[in-house]
Design a protein around this motif. Structure first.
Motif, PDB file in Angstrom:
ATOM      1  N   VAL A 330       0.778   9.665 -12.062  1.00  0.00           N
ATOM      2  CA  VAL A 330       1.548  10.317 -13.204  1.00  0.00           C
ATOM      3  C   VAL A 330       2.642  10.871 -12.399  1.00  0.00           C
ATOM      4  CG1 VAL A 330       1.668  11.993 -14.977  1.00  0.00           C
ATOM      5  CG2 VAL A 330      -0.469  10.873 -14.510  1.00  0.00           C
ATOM      6  N   GLY A 331       3.702  10.450 -12.709  1.00  0.00           N
ATOM      7  CA  GLY A 331       5.097  11.127 -12.311  1.00  0.00           C
ATOM      8  C   GLY A 331       6.401  10.204 -12.542  1.00  0.00           C
ATOM      9  N   SER A 332       7.354  10.599 -11.876  1.00  0.00           N
ATOM     10  CA  SER A 332       8.673  10.089 -12.154  1.00  0.00           C
ATOM     11  C   SER A 332       8.829   8.586 -11.455  1.00  0.00           C
ATOM     12  CB  SER A 332       9.756  10.760 -11.500  1.00  0.00           C
ATOM     13  OG  SER A 332       9.525  11.132  -9.875  1.00  0.00           O
ATOM     14  N   LYS A 333       8.195   8.478 -10.440  1.00  0.00           N
ATOM     15  CA  LYS A 333       8.037   6.896  -9.929  1.00  0.00           C
ATOM     16  C   LYS A 333       7.471   5.832 -10.907  1.00  0.00           C
ATOM     17  CE  LYS A 333       7.611   7.344  -4.894  1.00  0.00           C
ATOM     18  NZ  LYS A 333       6.554   7.031  -3.645  1.00  0.00           N
ATOM     19  N   THR A 334       6.445   6.352 -11.594  1.00  0.00           N
ATOM     20  CA  THR A 334       5.820   5.443 -12.555  1.00  0.00           C
ATOM     21  C   THR A 334       6.628   5.323 -13.549  1.00  0.00           C
ATOM     22  OG1 THR A 334       3.624   6.138 -11.848  1.00  0.00           O
ATOM     23  CG2 THR A 334       3.971   5.148 -13.991  1.00  0.00           C
ATOM     24  N   ARG A 335       7.296   6.379 -14.145  1.00  0.00           N
ATOM     25  CA  ARG A 335       8.345   6.434 -15.222  1.00  0.00           C
ATOM     26  C   ARG A 335       9.485   5.307 -14.885  1.00  0.00           C
ATOM     27  NH1 ARG A 335       7.892  12.086 -15.588  1.00  0.00           N
ATOM     28  NH2 ARG A 335       9.819  12.315 -14.311  1.00  0.00           N
ATOM     29  N   GLU A 336       9.795   5.339 -13.740  1.00  0.00           N
ATOM     30  CA  GLU A 336      10.855   4.387 -13.237  1.00  0.00           C
ATOM     31  C   GLU A 336      10.340   2.836 -13.355  1.00  0.00           C
ATOM     32  OE1 GLU A 336      13.944   4.988  -9.821  1.00  0.00           O
ATOM     33  OE2 GLU A 336      12.344   6.530  -9.339  1.00  0.00           O
ATOM     34  N   TYR A 337       9.093   2.607 -12.901  1.00  0.00           N
ATOM     35  CA  TYR A 337       8.584   1.465 -12.899  1.00  0.00           C
ATOM     36  C   TYR A 337       8.213   0.860 -14.466  1.00  0.00           C
ATOM     37  CZ  TYR A 337       7.294   2.373  -7.970  1.00  0.00           C
ATOM     38  OH  TYR A 337       7.500   2.671  -6.660  1.00  0.00           O
ATOM     39  N   VAL A 338       7.981   1.756 -15.134  1.00  0.00           N
ATOM     40  CA  VAL A 338       7.922   1.308 -16.598  1.00  0.00           C
ATOM     41  C   VAL A 338       9.083   1.053 -17.139  1.00  0.00           C
ATOM     42  CG1 VAL A 338       7.119   2.111 -18.968  1.00  0.00           C
ATOM     43  CG2 VAL A 338       5.671   2.796 -16.941  1.00  0.00           C
ATOM     44  N   LEU A 339      10.303   1.745 -17.090  1.00  0.00           N
ATOM     45  CA  LEU A 339      11.390   1.523 -17.668  1.00  0.00           C
ATOM     46  C   LEU A 339      11.894   0.244 -17.235  1.00  0.00           C
ATOM     47  CD1 LEU A 339      12.958   5.123 -17.892  1.00  0.00           C
ATOM     48  CD2 LEU A 339      11.887   3.800 -19.764  1.00  0.00           C
ATOM     49  N   ALA A 340      11.638  -0.187 -15.969  1.00  0.00           N
ATOM     50  CA  ALA A 340      12.304  -1.356 -15.260  1.00  0.00           C
ATOM     51  C   ALA A 340      11.588  -2.339 -15.749  1.00  0.00           C
ATOM     52  CB  ALA A 340      12.057  -1.215 -13.704  1.00  0.00           C
ATOM     53  N   ALA A 341      10.228  -2.415 -16.152  1.00  0.00           N
ATOM     54  CA  ALA A 341       9.215  -3.526 -16.793  1.00  0.00           C
ATOM     55  C   ALA A 341       9.657  -3.523 -18.006  1.00  0.00           C
ATOM     56  CB  ALA A 341       8.018  -3.072 -16.495  1.00  0.00           C
ATOM     57  N   ILE A 342      10.130  -2.659 -18.950  1.00  0.00           N
ATOM     58  CA  ILE A 342      10.419  -2.912 -20.319  1.00  0.00           C
ATOM     59  C   ILE A 342      11.897  -3.473 -20.454  1.00  0.00           C
ATOM     60  CG2 ILE A 342      11.117  -1.651 -22.468  1.00  0.00           C
ATOM     61  CD1 ILE A 342       9.091   0.585 -21.781  1.00  0.00           C
TER      62      ILE A 342
END
Length: 502
Positions: A330-342
């Protein structure tokens, strides 16, 4: 208490779940087409009596009737049982003179005594028919009815419920005040969401669905939007291997691996492989690459470093479905990965840590979603990004609209909702699925089906159903690692069913 349906399902429309309001529309539809309402009630009450005779030996029975049509069904059931030699006592909430319409008609055909509704009617009873309130109850039970239900629960006398156990909201499965659990519930035409959703599902016991003569064409007028999950909803679109196919035509699933928790994404990758994805790649952070490379064989392991490295993996458009969340942290790295995937506009499954990473700013996730996307929260994760209260079905529908994604709210009664208002309730999940890692396998199942071309709603529904069937095939002692290995036999049986339907 086990909840089992005794209905046979062959058409997608057979899986439709009707709200109490829609069931009322179906009754009125039948009457407009010349079917007498009293005849419908006669058939319903006789079906209750038949259900009682099939399940229990002859014994004294107390029939508890309410002031509406549910009570009318009770009068019919009492008459048929009395004619068959069963000792029957009948109690009514309210006065016989206060009954109206078809209920009054059938009360007039009852030749026995009518007692006031009170716990005294249970004395000496070996069985109770609960016909006090039907599925349309909209407020908590109180007064005499509440006292009766409390006494019925305390008595431990077996209960056969008419439509739903009194106190259960047929639209939501919520218990309004109190309800006495039934061993058998006899319902008519179509099941209601309250038969499938908890806690109603627990209270209903075995659900027997009966055709009482309402034309099937009534569904065309009603246009139901809620269904019980089953292969007939999606089987004709399921992506079976083709004789002229090859692995590149069966899709390529990309699974994001976690840096410290490596088992979750490995389970998701194996789930995607087993469900038929032609290729599966696990994107492994450099620090954990050796762990993934040693543990996985059929899965390709691609090392990356940070958001830029993950973006390079995403640049390969052949990776057409992305699973992100299991073990991600949980954190900012995962947020980045999610937004990149979307941002790729490809099919994405967002689960676990990927959902929790947006707890402080869920609008950033929702605003980013514009392509095929499935969100798979459990209740805790759901509450972190949605602020909805109320029953599970309505909350899931609202969340799907807000997020613009297919929303899969996990649990023993998993609900799947699309932004357009369609919803599916799953009922085949056995209790042994409550084990660590099972949700990660589900994420892999859904992603693998997306990779093969199923749309998000069908992939979520098929993935959940296969997940439940695989767990049932393993039985007690299940651990998450068993689920992918149990899937081939489930798929083989499903393929045989498809061939029979052709």
């Amino acid at each position: 208490m086990e909840n089992v349906t005794e209905s046979k399902q062959h058409e997608p429309r057979d899986l439709a779940l009707l709200t109490p309001r829609q069931m009322g529309e179906a009754d009125r539809y039948a009457i407009r087409r010349g079917i007498d309402g009293a005849e419908l009630m006669e058939t319903a009450g006789r079906a209750v009596a038949d259900g009682v005779r099939a399940r229990w030996s002859r014994r004294p029975v107390a029939v508890l009737c309410g002031p509406g049509n549910n009570g009318g069904d009770g009068f019919v059931a009492a008459r048929h049982l009395l004619t068959d030699g069963w000792p029957v006592r009948l109690a009514l909430l309210g006065s016989r003179a206060g009954l109206k319409g078809d209920a009054a008609h059938h009360a007039g055909l009852w030749s026995g005594a009518v007692e006031p509704l009170s716990p005294a009617v249970l004395d000496g009873a070996g069985l109770t028919i609960d016909a006090i309130f039907g599925a349309g109850l909209s407020r908590p039970v109180d007064g005499v009815a509440a006292d009766m239900i409390k006494a019925l629960k305390a008595s431990k006398i077996p209960v056969c419920a008419v439509d739903v156990p009194s106190g259960v909201d047929g639209a939501t499965g919520e218990v309004l005040g109190d309800a006495a659990p039934a061993e058998l519930t006899v319902t008519f035409f179509h099941k209601k969401p309250g038969h499938i959703l908890f806690p109603g599902r627990f209270v209903c016991g075995v659900v027997k669905l009966v055709d009482i003569g309402i034309p099937a064409s009534a569904l065309e007028a009603i246009v139901p939007r809620t269904f019980e999950n089953g292969p007939d909803l999606w089987l004709n679109r399921f992506p079976w291997p083709r004789v002229d196919g090859h692995k590149y035509r069966r899709g390529h699933t990309l699974v994001l691996g976690g840096e410290t928790i490596t088992g979750a994404s490995r389970l998701a990758a194996r789930g995607a492989m087993r469900v038929g994805s032609g290729l599966v790649t696990l994107a492994a952070p450099s620090s954990a690459w050796a762990i993934y490379a040693a543990a996985l064989t059929g899965v390709m392991v691609h090392r990356f470093e940070g958001a830029e490295g993950f973006g390079e993996i995403l640049a390969d458009e052949r990776k057409n479905a992305i699973a992100i969340g299991p073990g991600a942290g949980v954190g900012s790295k995962t947020r980045e990965y999610v937004l990149a995937a979307i941002a790729t506009q490809r099919s994405v499954v967002i689960d676990a840590d990927a959902i929790a990473s947006f707890a402080d700013s869920p609008e950033h996730l929702f605003n980013a979603i514009s392509g095929p996307c499935v969100l798979t929260p459990h209740e805790g994760e759901f509450s972190r990004i949605f602020n909805f209260t109320g029953d599970k079905l309505s909350r899931t529908r609202k969340a799907a609209v807000m997020s613009k994604a297919v929303l899969l709210l996990k649990g023993a009664d998993t609900v799947i909702a699309a932004p357009d208002g369609r919803a599916i309730i799953n009922s085949n999940a056995p209790p042994q699925l409550a084990t660590g890692g099972s949700g990660d396998v589900l994420t892999g199942f859904i992603a693998g089906l997306l990779a093969q071309g199923l749309d998000a709603f069908d992939a979520a529904a098929a993935g959940v159903w296969l997940h439940g069937e695989a767990a049932s095939a393993v039985g007690l002692g299940l651990i998450a690692e068993d689920l992918p290995d149990a899937l081939p036999n489930v798929l083989q049986r499903l393929h045989g069913r498809r061939e029979l339907n052709e």
